[in-house]
Design a protein around this motif. Structure first.
Motif, PDB file in Angstrom:
ATOM      1  N   ILE A   1       0.843  -1.187   0.000  1.00 35.20           N
ATOM      2  CA  ILE A   1       0.000   0.000   0.000  1.00 35.20           C
ATOM      3  C   ILE A   1       0.875   1.232   0.000  1.00 35.20           C
ATOM      4  CG2 ILE A   1      -1.765   1.280   1.266  1.00 35.20           C
ATOM      5  CD1 ILE A   1      -2.540  -1.395   2.579  1.00 35.20           C
ATOM      6  N   ILE A   2       0.509   2.191  -0.820  1.00 35.65           N
ATOM      7  CA  ILE A   2       1.126   3.507  -0.765  1.00 35.65           C
ATOM      8  C   ILE A   2      -0.003   4.480  -0.481  1.00 35.65           C
ATOM      9  CG2 ILE A   2       2.387   5.267  -2.021  1.00 35.65           C
ATOM     10  CD1 ILE A   2       3.407   3.032  -3.829  1.00 35.65           C
TER      11      ILE A   2
ATOM     12  N   CYS B   1       3.831   7.141   2.363  1.00 37.36           N
ATOM     13  CA  CYS B   1       4.373   5.981   3.081  1.00 37.36           C
ATOM     14  C   CYS B   1       4.098   4.703   2.309  1.00 37.36           C
ATOM     15  CB  CYS B   1       3.735   5.887   4.465  1.00 37.36           C
ATOM     16  SG  CYS B   1       4.297   4.488   5.462  1.00 37.36           S
ATOM     17  N   HIS B   2       5.093   3.810   2.301  1.00 34.82           N
ATOM     18  CA  HIS B   2       4.954   2.478   1.713  1.00 34.82           C
ATOM     19  C   HIS B   2       4.965   1.477   2.846  1.00 34.82           C
ATOM     20  CE1 HIS B   2       5.812  -0.786  -1.280  1.00 34.82           C
ATOM     21  NE2 HIS B   2       6.234  -1.355  -0.165  1.00 34.82           N
ATOM     22  N   TYR B   3       3.959   0.590   2.882  1.00 37.36           N
ATOM     23  CA  TYR B   3       3.878  -0.411   3.938  1.00 37.36           C
ATOM     24  C   TYR B   3       2.999  -1.558   3.473  1.00 37.36           C
ATOM     25  CZ  TYR B   3      -0.810   1.404   4.958  1.00 37.36           C
ATOM     26  OH  TYR B   3      -2.117   1.789   4.869  1.00 37.36           O
ATOM     27  N   GLU B   4       2.973  -2.635   4.252  1.00 36.03           N
ATOM     28  CA  GLU B   4       2.050  -3.732   4.020  1.00 36.03           C
ATOM     29  C   GLU B   4       0.969  -3.707   5.087  1.00 36.03           C
ATOM     30  OE1 GLU B   4       3.421  -7.675   3.479  1.00 36.03           O
ATOM     31  OE2 GLU B   4       4.874  -7.146   1.910  1.00 36.03           O
ATOM     32  N   ALA B   5      -0.132  -4.370   4.800  1.00 37.54           N
ATOM     33  CA  ALA B   5      -1.232  -4.403   5.756  1.00 37.54           C
ATOM     34  C   ALA B   5      -0.775  -4.954   7.101  1.00 37.54           C
ATOM     35  CB  ALA B   5      -2.379  -5.242   5.197  1.00 37.54           C
TER      36      ALA B   5
ATOM     37  N   ASP C   1      12.240   8.362  -6.308  1.00 40.22           N
ATOM     38  CA  ASP C   1      11.099   9.100  -5.761  1.00 40.22           C
ATOM     39  C   ASP C   1      10.976   8.762  -4.282  1.00 40.22           C
ATOM     40  OD1 ASP C   1       8.790  10.588  -5.475  1.00 40.22           O
ATOM     41  OD2 ASP C   1       7.481   9.006  -6.260  1.00 40.22           O
ATOM     42  N   GLU C   2      11.806   9.391  -3.465  1.00 43.73           N
ATOM     43  CA  GLU C   2      11.908   9.062  -2.048  1.00 43.73           C
ATOM     44  C   GLU C   2      10.540   9.050  -1.361  1.00 43.73           C
ATOM     45  OE1 GLU C   2      13.724   8.297   1.733  1.00 43.73           O
ATOM     46  OE2 GLU C   2      14.519   8.152  -0.304  1.00 43.73           O
ATOM     47  N   ARG C   3      10.300   7.973  -0.624  1.00 46.13           N
ATOM     48  CA  ARG C   3       9.090   7.842   0.173  1.00 46.13           C
ATOM     49  C   ARG C   3       9.441   7.223   1.515  1.00 46.13           C
ATOM     50  NH1 ARG C   3       4.739   5.679  -4.398  1.00 46.13           N
ATOM     51  NH2 ARG C   3       5.507   7.038  -6.067  1.00 46.13           N
TER      52      ARG C   3
END
Length: 287
Positions: A9-10, A24-28, A75-77
């Protein structure tokens, strides 16, 4: 919200106290774990320091994986990965959890905001150079924001002075995917290195770790241990969370030796005697 594949997810977050959106980039699984940990009132009942250890121990056994933040070289996140940790991301996540918990914050949104403030200069994500790369800079900026304070005493066991000299990133750009792809970042990183180089900090040399009385009066459970580096161009070799055992000071860390998060079975004195690229520890305390 944009879903990539099944679980990645972003998302874009905006806060009333932030001028720009946070990405933010993460998983559930990450968001579920963070909210579960923040909802648990046990940590809020702990004394200061014990709450840090409480959260640190929640990650015991998680695999050690390096370079998890380097997913977006163009593309820094803000990347959040609680499933795979290195020594820096482990400490970063534990600190954010602790500070949120102390303020009674229980949402994933609040946690991401805290992590964002810790990881980027002035809390602003604006490209790869805006991320804080050297841990001494992390200590400086997070001290300025009131999140932590480095312990500096002109007495034992702080009997040594580290004169910081950093240059590793600009001397080894091929080791960093963003710098390989974007050499235009190098002058900005070089300016950060120049600003940090020459600063002096007191630290506890390895030989002083045998002085149990002085050490116990100085280092608290839950302090951040920053191991001073002997590698040319680097300031800090490794990070962990301080925890006292009956036989002395130990550390909880994401270990590349054990390839997972562990509570070290040997004391810090024994640990440092086994490391050729380190000569002592600096101590940082959460406020």
């Amino acid at each position: 919200m944009k879903v990539i594949g099944l679980s990645f997810i972003i998302f874009h977050l905006s806060f009333s106290d932030a001028a720009a959106q946070e990405r933010c980039h993460y998983e559930a699984a990450d968001s579920i774990l963070i909210e579960q940990l923040l909802a648990d009132s046990t940590a809020r009942k702990c004394e200061a320091g014990q709450d840090v250890i409480y959260f640190a121990r929640k990650f015991l056994g998680k695999p050690y994986v390096a370079h998890t933040l380097e997913l977006y070289p163009d593309d820094e996140r803000l990347v959040l990965n609680t499933r795979e940790l290195d020594c820096t991301t482990f400490v970063d996540v534990v600190v954010a959890l602790t500070l949120c918990s102390r303020r009674g914050e229980t949402t994933f949104r609040q946690f991401v905001h805290q992590l964002h403030m810790q990881r980027y200069w002035n809390g602003v994500c604006d490209g790869y150079p805006s991320r804080i790369h050297y841990f001494t800079d992390w200590m400086r900026d997070n001290s300025r924001l009131g999140f932590v304070a480095e312990i500096q005493k002109a007495c034992a066991p702080f009997t040594a002075i580290q004169t910081v000299k950093v240059s590793y990133m600009t001397e080894h750009p091929q080791s960093y995917v963003s710098l390989k792809r974007h050499p235009e970042y190098l002058p900005l990183i070089a300016a950060q290195e120049k600003d940090l180089t020459g600063r002096k900090y007191r630290y506890i040399p390895t030989r002083q770790l045998a002085d149990s009385r002085a050490l116990r009066s100085t280092v608290n459970d839950g302090d951040i241990i920053a191991i001073t580096s002997l590698t040319p161009g680097l300031d800090i070799a490794h990070l962990g969370i301080a925890v006292w055992h009956n036989d002395g000071l130990h550390m909880i860390d994401a270990s590349s030796k054990h390839m997972k998060v562990v509570e070290e079975t040997i004391t810090m004195q024994q640990y440092l005697k086994n490391r050729r690229n380190a000569d002592g520890i600096r101590i940082v305390r959460l406020r």
